[in-house]
Design an enzyme around this catalytic site. Structure first.
Site, mmCIF file in Angstrom:
data_model
loop_
_atom_site.group_PDB
_atom_site.id
_atom_site.type_symbol
_atom_site.label_atom_id
_atom_site.label_comp_id
_atom_site.label_asym_id
_atom_site.label_seq_id
_atom_site.Cartn_x
_atom_site.Cartn_y
_atom_site.Cartn_z
ATOM 1 C CE LYS A 75 9.490 9.160 2.592
ATOM 2 N NZ LYS A 75 10.700 9.168 3.328
ATOM 3 N NE ARG B 212 5.585 1.971 19.131
ATOM 4 C CZ ARG B 212 4.709 3.180 18.696
ATOM 5 N NH1 ARG B 212 4.658 4.043 19.640
ATOM 6 N NH2 ARG B 212 4.310 3.255 17.833
HETATM 7 P P1 NDP Z 1 6.915 5.799 9.707
HETATM 8 O O1 NDP Z 1 5.737 6.171 10.361
HETATM 9 O O2 NDP Z 1 6.805 4.793 8.736
HETATM 10 O O3 NDP Z 1 7.617 5.015 11.199
HETATM 11 C C1 NDP Z 1 7.556 5.321 12.353
HETATM 12 C C2 NDP Z 1 8.585 4.582 13.210
HETATM 13 O O4 NDP Z 1 8.598 5.319 14.563
HETATM 14 C C3 NDP Z 1 8.109 3.072 13.254
HETATM 15 O O5 NDP Z 1 9.137 2.259 13.484
HETATM 16 C C4 NDP Z 1 7.409 3.221 15.047
HETATM 17 O O6 NDP Z 1 7.414 2.098 15.612
HETATM 18 C C5 NDP Z 1 8.415 4.210 15.483
HETATM 19 N N1 NDP Z 1 7.987 4.988 16.623
HETATM 20 C C6 NDP Z 1 6.748 5.791 16.898
HETATM 21 N N2 NDP Z 1 6.493 6.248 17.893
HETATM 22 C C7 NDP Z 1 7.353 5.531 18.793
HETATM 23 C C8 NDP Z 1 7.652 5.788 20.038
HETATM 24 N N3 NDP Z 1 6.894 6.565 20.821
HETATM 25 N N4 NDP Z 1 8.602 4.985 20.748
HETATM 26 C C9 NDP Z 1 9.390 4.342 19.761
HETATM 27 N N5 NDP Z 1 9.253 4.108 18.285
HETATM 28 C C10 NDP Z 1 8.235 4.875 17.795
HETATM 29 O O7 NDP Z 1 7.438 7.183 9.604
HETATM 30 P P2 NDP Z 1 8.833 7.360 8.596
HETATM 31 O O8 NDP Z 1 9.915 6.103 8.842
HETATM 32 O O9 NDP Z 1 8.495 7.674 7.286
HETATM 33 O O10 NDP Z 1 9.551 8.688 9.309
HETATM 34 C C11 NDP Z 1 10.295 8.734 10.243
HETATM 35 C C12 NDP Z 1 10.965 9.867 10.601
HETATM 36 O O11 NDP Z 1 11.924 10.298 9.604
HETATM 37 C C13 NDP Z 1 10.103 11.330 10.576
HETATM 38 O O12 NDP Z 1 10.198 12.111 11.605
HETATM 39 C C14 NDP Z 1 10.244 11.881 9.264
HETATM 40 O O13 NDP Z 1 10.223 13.250 9.219
HETATM 41 C C15 NDP Z 1 11.774 11.578 9.256
HETATM 42 N N6 NDP Z 1 12.417 11.380 7.874
HETATM 43 C C16 NDP Z 1 13.471 12.419 7.421
HETATM 44 C C17 NDP Z 1 14.174 12.435 6.189
HETATM 45 C C18 NDP Z 1 15.231 13.426 5.933
HETATM 46 O O14 NDP Z 1 15.558 13.500 4.830
HETATM 47 N N7 NDP Z 1 15.709 13.991 6.872
HETATM 48 C C19 NDP Z 1 13.792 11.292 5.229
HETATM 49 C C20 NDP Z 1 12.643 10.594 5.655
HETATM 50 C C21 NDP Z 1 12.083 10.470 6.956
HETATM 51 P P3 NDP Z 1 6.233 0.797 15.279
HETATM 52 O O15 NDP Z 1 6.616 0.154 14.110
HETATM 53 O O16 NDP Z 1 6.485 0.068 16.723
HETATM 54 O O17 NDP Z 1 4.853 1.800 15.536
#
Ligand code: NDP
Length: 288
Positions: A66, A153
């Site tokens: 994205k 996080r």
């Molecule tokens: P990104 O990879 O851009 O962001 C991931 C986020 O998760 C970061 O803020 C990261 O924190 C955090 N994270 C990862 N692992 C952990 C952990 N163990 N503990 C705490 N925080 C954690 O992903 P996206 O934002 O693109 O997507 C996030 C979710 O949303 C996905 O599951 C995706 O499938 C879902 N989604 C669903 C949609 C829908 O229409 N239903 C639309 C868009 C997304 P850090 O910054 O510290 O790494």
């Protein structure tokens, strides 16, 4: 002639988007095809350019592309510009113009408003995560008058997202909802959430994908709170946590409604026709 569309991601096999857009096309009588395309991790831009040269009219973008889609866009919607993240591209065969939009936030807000009956004005909202999905939904939540705390996080990323300059630029579409607006926005780490309660808790982290739980303290849910996980198709550790914390089962939901609502917004951007989402959500729920 059939107009071609696709969703691009890595991985992509799990995507429900082809099925959703097929249902939208049948419902509205639009002559389109829609497929899922796996792009190499280092080959997103090349994949889009290839589709453009083959006459594709548009694509949805999912994890992890994205931010790259944002950079590739030559024109941006206001929403995509603020989110710095794009999930919908409109392509032109005859020109190099690539229009980027972000329908994630509108999709989530529409799911809240029209499917779940949740009022966000002055609601205390905890948004977990500061990645692509979270950055797309902050502004639309703010426009609804929510009092937002972003927890991540990596706490600094939450603080940066919370200080994005054009936050809560007035949107005439939501003026009535914002009449009594007293909303605010702050970013923090999970350790700063102790002894706080929220009316709506949204999991926009990717923890559901790895069956992990964001480090939420107990007691975070206010009485009658809604627990919303953007992940769909399975009960996540966050959803189990909410149940164990006393949130009633009918106030715990996955992100299927958002998925269909954001797809409907993309469909509207491409085709100028707004499909009905309720029958599509129901059909997908029946498959679960
Ligand atoms: P990104 O990879 O851009 O962001 C991931 C986020 O998760 C970061 O803020 C990261 O924190 C955090 N994270 C990862 N692992 C952990 C952990 N163990 N503990 C705490 N925080 C954690 O992903 P996206 O934002 O693109 O997507 C996030 C979710 O949303 C996905 O599951 C995706 O499938 C879902 N989604 C669903 C949609 C829908 O229409 N239903 C639309 C868009 C997304 P850090 O910054 O510290 O790494």
């Amino acid at each position: 002639m059939t107009d071609k569309y696709a969703v691009i991601g890595n991985p992509i096999a799990h995507s429900k988007s082809p099925q959703i857009h097929k249902m939208f096309a049948e419902q509205t009588g639009q002559d389109i095809s829609y497929e899922a395309i796996l792009a190499p991790l280092d080959g997103f831009a090349a994949t889009v350019k290839l589709l453009q040269s083959e006459g594709y009219k548009g694509c949805n973008i999912t994890v992890p592309f994205k931010f790259e889609a944002f950079k590739l866009s030559t024109q941006l919607s206001h929403q995509a510009d603020i989110a710095q993240s794009v999930n919908t591209l409109k392509l032109n065969f005859d020109s190099d113009v690539i229009f980027g939009d972000n329908t994630d936030g509108t999709g989530l807000v529409n799911d809240f408003r029209f499917n779940l009956g949740v009022t966000l004005n002055n609601a205390r909202v905890l948004l977990m995560g500061a990645g692509g999905a979270a950055s797309g939904i902050v502004q639309p939540l703010g426009q609804q008058g929510a009092i937002i705390t972003i927890a991540n996080r990596t706490a600094d990323k939450a603080r940066v997202l919370a200080s994005t300059p054009p936050f809560i630029k007035p949107n005439p579409q939501y003026d009535s909802a914002r009449k009594n607006y007293t909303g605010s926005l702050r970013g923090c780490g999970y350790d700063e959430l102790t002894n706080q309660q929220f009316d709506v808790v949204i999991n926009a982290t990717s923890t559901g994908l790895s069956d992990e739980m964001p480090p939420l303290p107990p007691g975070i849910f206010a009485p009658g709170a809604l627990a919303y996980d953007l992940m769909y198709g399975r009960e996540t550790p966050f959803m189990k946590f909410a149940l164990a914390q006393g949130v009633s089962k009918d106030r715990i939901t996955d992100g299927l409604g958002m998925l269909v609502e954001q797809a409907a917004e993309s469909f509207f951007i491409w085709r100028g026709v707004r499909p009905k989402t309720t029958p599509v959500i129901a059909a997908l729920r029946n498959q679960q």
